[in-house]
Design a protein around this motif. Structure first.
Motif, short mmCIF file in Angstrom:
data_model
loop_
_atom_site.label_atom_id
_atom_site.label_comp_id
_atom_site.label_asym_id
_atom_site.label_seq_id
_atom_site.Cartn_x
_atom_site.Cartn_y
_atom_site.Cartn_z
N PHE A 123 -3.04 -15.42 5.38
CA PHE A 123 -2.83 -15.62 3.94
C PHE A 123 -2.88 -14.30 3.19
O PHE A 123 -1.97 -13.97 2.43
N TYR A 124 -3.93 -13.52 3.40
CA TYR A 124 -4.07 -12.25 2.68
C TYR A 124 -2.99 -11.25 3.09
O TYR A 124 -2.50 -10.48 2.27
N THR A 125 -2.60 -11.27 4.36
CA THR A 125 -1.54 -10.37 4.82
C THR A 125 -0.21 -10.71 4.14
O THR A 125 0.48 -9.84 3.62
N LYS A 126 0.13 -12.00 4.12
CA LYS A 126 1.39 -12.42 3.50
C LYS A 126 1.35 -12.19 1.99
O LYS A 126 2.35 -11.79 1.40
N LEU A 127 0.20 -12.45 1.37
CA LEU A 127 0.06 -12.23 -0.07
C LEU A 127 0.26 -10.76 -0.40
O LEU A 127 0.97 -10.40 -1.33
N PHE A 128 -0.36 -9.89 0.40
CA PHE A 128 -0.21 -8.44 0.19
C PHE A 128 1.25 -8.02 0.36
O PHE A 128 1.76 -7.21 -0.42
N MET A 134 7.24 -7.15 -4.51
CA MET A 134 7.54 -7.40 -5.92
C MET A 134 7.24 -6.21 -6.83
O MET A 134 7.97 -5.97 -7.79
N PHE A 135 6.18 -5.48 -6.56
CA PHE A 135 5.70 -4.49 -7.51
C PHE A 135 5.81 -3.04 -7.06
O PHE A 135 5.48 -2.13 -7.81
N PHE A 136 6.26 -2.81 -5.80
CA PHE A 136 6.36 -1.45 -5.30
C PHE A 136 7.71 -1.23 -4.65
O PHE A 136 8.34 -2.17 -4.18
N GLN A 137 8.15 0.01 -4.63
CA GLN A 137 9.44 0.35 -4.02
C GLN A 137 9.27 1.59 -3.15
O GLN A 137 8.30 2.34 -3.32
N GLY A 138 10.20 1.77 -2.24
CA GLY A 138 10.16 2.95 -1.39
C GLY A 138 9.98 2.58 0.05
O GLY A 138 9.69 1.43 0.38
N LYS A 140 8.40 4.74 3.44
CA LYS A 140 7.07 5.05 3.99
C LYS A 140 6.05 5.20 2.87
O LYS A 140 4.92 4.71 2.98
N TYR A 141 6.42 5.86 1.78
CA TYR A 141 5.54 6.04 0.63
C TYR A 141 6.04 5.19 -0.51
O TYR A 141 7.18 5.30 -0.92
N LYS A 142 5.19 4.32 -0.99
CA LYS A 142 5.59 3.38 -2.03
C LYS A 142 5.11 3.87 -3.39
O LYS A 142 4.09 4.51 -3.51
N SER A 143 5.89 3.51 -4.41
CA SER A 143 5.50 3.81 -5.78
C SER A 143 5.73 2.54 -6.61
O SER A 143 6.56 1.70 -6.26
N PRO A 144 5.01 2.39 -7.71
CA PRO A 144 5.18 1.19 -8.54
C PRO A 144 6.60 1.07 -9.06
O PRO A 144 7.26 2.07 -9.34
N VAL A 145 7.07 -0.16 -9.19
CA VAL A 145 8.43 -0.40 -9.70
C VAL A 145 8.47 -0.02 -11.16
O VAL A 145 7.60 -0.28 -11.92
#
Length: 145
Positions: A123-128, A134-138, A140-145
């Motif tokens: 559950f927590y893995t899928k939720l994450f 939904m809220f991050f892009q990129g 290897k390194y993600k940044s907020p949308v």
């Protein structure tokens, strides 16, 4: 210095020599003490103020262990639809009956699995994953949308 721009270099060096690791310093300096309580001669900011235990908190694992001592043995059953996992999670956590001390027993609708830990981890893995998508892009390194 980027994480705590309001702290002087000397204070950060003292904190690092006291705690030994950058992670322990960040945990210590992230405590919610009022700004008025800090002076360069005062080591109280360098000591975690939570949890109120005599034991020194020097890692995330020890903090989680200390917080786990406050958990109730009572469990709350939460039914989750995989296709709507974010909304189901938000509905549970925003519910007036939500109690932070009660452990969750997750049940995915349409699945007969018994939650002995693996279902909650799923559950927590899928939720994450949904939150990241939904809220991050990129890549290897993600940044907020």
């Amino acid at each position: 210095m980027e994480m705590f721009p309001d702290k002087s270099r000397d204070d950060l060096v003292r904190a690092l020599s006291l705690h030994g690791t950058v992670g322990a310093v960040a945990l210590s300096l992230s405590s919610n003490l009022p700004e008025d309580d800090f002076s360069s001669d005062d080591d109280s900011l360098l000591q975690p103020s939570f949890p109120p235990s005599k034991e020194k908190i020097d890692s995330l694992q020890s903090l989680l262990k200390e917080l786990g001592k406050n958990m109730s043995e009572e469990r709350v059953k939460v039914k989750i639809e995989e296709e709507d996992i974010l909304n189901d999670a938000l509905a549970h956590y925003k519910s007036p009956e939500f109690d932070v001390k009660k452990k969750l027993r997750i049940q995915f609708k349409g699945q007969p699995a018994v939650d002995t830990g693996g279902v909650a981890r799923e559950f927590y893995t899928k939720l994450f994953q949904v939150i990241c998508k939904m809220f991050f892009q990129g890549g290897k390194y993600k940044s907020p949308v």
